[in-house]
Design an enzyme around this catalytic site. Sequence first.
Site, PDB file in Angstrom:
ATOM      1  N   ARG A  10       1.696  -5.455  11.596  1.00  0.00           N
ATOM      2  CA  ARG A  10       0.866  -4.663  12.491  1.00  0.00           C
ATOM      3  C   ARG A  10       0.428  -5.448  13.731  1.00  0.00           C
ATOM      4  O   ARG A  10       0.512  -4.953  14.866  1.00  0.00           O
ATOM      5  CB  ARG A  10      -0.364  -4.122  11.780  1.00  0.00           C
ATOM      6  CG  ARG A  10      -1.202  -3.245  12.709  1.00  0.00           C
ATOM      7  CD  ARG A  10      -2.457  -2.716  12.063  1.00  0.00           C
ATOM      8  NE  ARG A  10      -2.173  -1.590  11.177  1.00  0.00           N
ATOM      9  CZ  ARG A  10      -3.111  -0.861  10.581  1.00  0.00           C
ATOM     10  NH1 ARG A  10      -4.389  -1.165  10.778  1.00  0.00           N
ATOM     11  NH2 ARG A  10      -2.787   0.134   9.804  1.00  0.00           N
ATOM     12  N   ARG A  62       0.838  -1.208   0.000  1.00  0.00           N
ATOM     13  CA  ARG A  62       0.000   0.000   0.000  1.00  0.00           C
ATOM     14  C   ARG A  62       0.867   1.249   0.000  1.00  0.00           C
ATOM     15  O   ARG A  62       1.818   1.350   0.758  1.00  0.00           O
ATOM     16  CB  ARG A  62      -0.918  -0.022   1.221  1.00  0.00           C
ATOM     17  CG  ARG A  62      -1.816  -1.246   1.160  1.00  0.00           C
ATOM     18  CD  ARG A  62      -3.029  -1.183   2.022  1.00  0.00           C
ATOM     19  NE  ARG A  62      -3.729  -2.455   1.885  1.00  0.00           N
ATOM     20  CZ  ARG A  62      -4.687  -2.883   2.691  1.00  0.00           C
ATOM     21  NH1 ARG A  62      -5.082  -2.128   3.709  1.00  0.00           N
ATOM     22  NH2 ARG A  62      -5.265  -4.042   2.487  1.00  0.00           N
ATOM     23  N   ARG A 122       1.880   0.937  10.472  1.00  0.00           N
ATOM     24  CA  ARG A 122       1.516   1.307   9.102  1.00  0.00           C
ATOM     25  C   ARG A 122       2.753   1.243   8.213  1.00  0.00           C
ATOM     26  O   ARG A 122       3.613   2.119   8.269  1.00  0.00           O
ATOM     27  CB  ARG A 122       0.920   2.720   9.093  1.00  0.00           C
ATOM     28  CG  ARG A 122       0.164   3.083   7.820  1.00  0.00           C
ATOM     29  CD  ARG A 122      -0.367   4.505   7.888  1.00  0.00           C
ATOM     30  NE  ARG A 122      -1.380   4.697   8.908  1.00  0.00           N
ATOM     31  CZ  ARG A 122      -2.678   4.469   8.743  1.00  0.00           C
ATOM     32  NH1 ARG A 122      -3.131   4.074   7.581  1.00  0.00           N
ATOM     33  NH2 ARG A 122      -3.521   4.646   9.735  1.00  0.00           N
ATOM     34  N   GLU A 125      -6.983  -1.019  14.576  1.00  0.00           N
ATOM     35  CA  GLU A 125      -7.601  -1.988  13.680  1.00  0.00           C
ATOM     36  C   GLU A 125      -6.644  -3.123  13.293  1.00  0.00           C
ATOM     37  O   GLU A 125      -5.560  -2.880  12.797  1.00  0.00           O
ATOM     38  CB  GLU A 125      -8.071  -1.260  12.418  1.00  0.00           C
ATOM     39  CG  GLU A 125      -8.725  -2.182  11.411  1.00  0.00           C
ATOM     40  CD  GLU A 125      -9.021  -1.476  10.084  1.00  0.00           C
ATOM     41  OE1 GLU A 125      -9.331  -0.269  10.119  1.00  0.00           O
ATOM     42  OE2 GLU A 125      -8.924  -2.145   9.041  1.00  0.00           O
TER      43      GLU A 125
END
Length: 427
Positions: A394, A263, A278, A352
């Site tokens: 993560r 990403r 992230r 999350e």
Amino acid sequence: MLDTKFIVENPDIVKKAAEVKNIKCDVDQIVELYNAINMLKAEYETYLAKKNEISKKIPSATNEERPALIAESKEAGEKAKELSEHLEQKEIVLKDLLARVPQIPADNVPFGKSDADNVVIKTVGEKHIFDFEPKSHYDLLIENDWADFEKVAQVAGPRSHALKGVMARLEIAVHMFVMDKLTDNGFTIVSVPAICKPESVMAAGHFPGNDLTIMKDDVYQLGDTGRSLAGTSEITLNALHAGEILKEDDLPILYAGYSSCFRKEAGSAGKDTRGLIRVHQFTKVEQFVICKGTEEESAKWHAKLLSIIEEVMTDLELPYQVIEACTGDMGFNKIRMHDVEAWVPSEEKYRELGSCSTIHDFQARRTNTRYRESGTNKVKFVHTLNNTGIATPRALAPLIENHQTKDGNVRIPEKLRPYMQNKEFLK
RNA sequence: GGAUGGGUGGCCGAGCGGUCGAAGGCGCACGCUUGGAAAGCGUGUGUAGGUGGAAGCCUACCGGGGGUUCGAAUCCCUUCCCAUCCGCCA
């Protein structure tokens, strides 16, 4: 992708959906174009029919009749061609407009504009009470030499990380653990490529429209190859049965996708720049379901996928909460979405770790994945759902922070120990 | 990267300029048969769009795109994919 007829017959429902999802799309123009195209098409097909009819007579015609027939047929063909050019232009516009129409959220999804309006529906597990100041995962990693950030950033750029020694092993362990759990639940592990064609990316329906440049902020493009790096194996898994008509007996298809994910994180500059939360490249086990196209099946699998990741949280002994995403935060292609968030002590908030989504037939329409219903023999679109199984690095952040000890060690949750040489602590 | 052979309905597979939405088989559905099942027999069975009260009719689709032709699954070009061999390689 929604059914065009549905849009034309229910423009108000579609407009409402776009509004609550904060997505712009021109429903009125779709209706108008659709009608215009139908009219044009009728005319076009009349000429085609005429051309075909005359052509059919030619073989049995006499030599005297033939030239006139050929001329007549040719003329009809030319008229048809002329009309088809207009048609084609309009169809391109319509196709693009259709691709900008979002999936309609389920009725009971909370309304909201952003993630601030999401609703916590469940909080599970006791937050660990530390009799010392818990360290951030970043500090734990550095102090134990379990990761490198600075040197690797010079090599690979920012938001890069290298896991070292026992931490690299821990990463593999959590994946193995989750893959075993999914296998026990009937899933087939599929290790899929992260390289994919832009069509596959669009077919997953994360991005509106057919314009591939829309996704350039989010998706890495592989130079002149015309290919992209997938942000999730969902993209590949979704396209794995594109164009097929499956048997009802083939369903459900349960995949545990395993892949690297990429990403660009263009929209999150400055956020979570330190540590493992992230990053640009990560590894994920993804739960992916292709099932019969009914509400009940979708609902059943949504609940199942959610229960599996909750079990993962419980087994990893992580305090977590489940939130229901509001209309504005749930994404373009979804009907319903629940996020599972794990407690991160150093940040004193939940982060999350997984996102469970019901897509309905939105992706199936884009990939044209269907099945033949036994009994009626009718062809129907499948439904797809997806949820994270585990994503690293993560997930390692809450894992090591929650289980850290006063002396800077990390206790390994019992369920994970078989994958970690049966050790109780990381060091 | 080089060479060759292929891509046809849910699957297999024939067709290789008009009579082809496409033989045949498998599968599937329904019926007969049977105590029940299997086998057997019979009938039916592509997808999508348009039109019509309906039966039906029209159109498109033989990997994708383009071309030749009055007419293309069939000929030509191009592209993608698959297989095999050679080269390279973790």
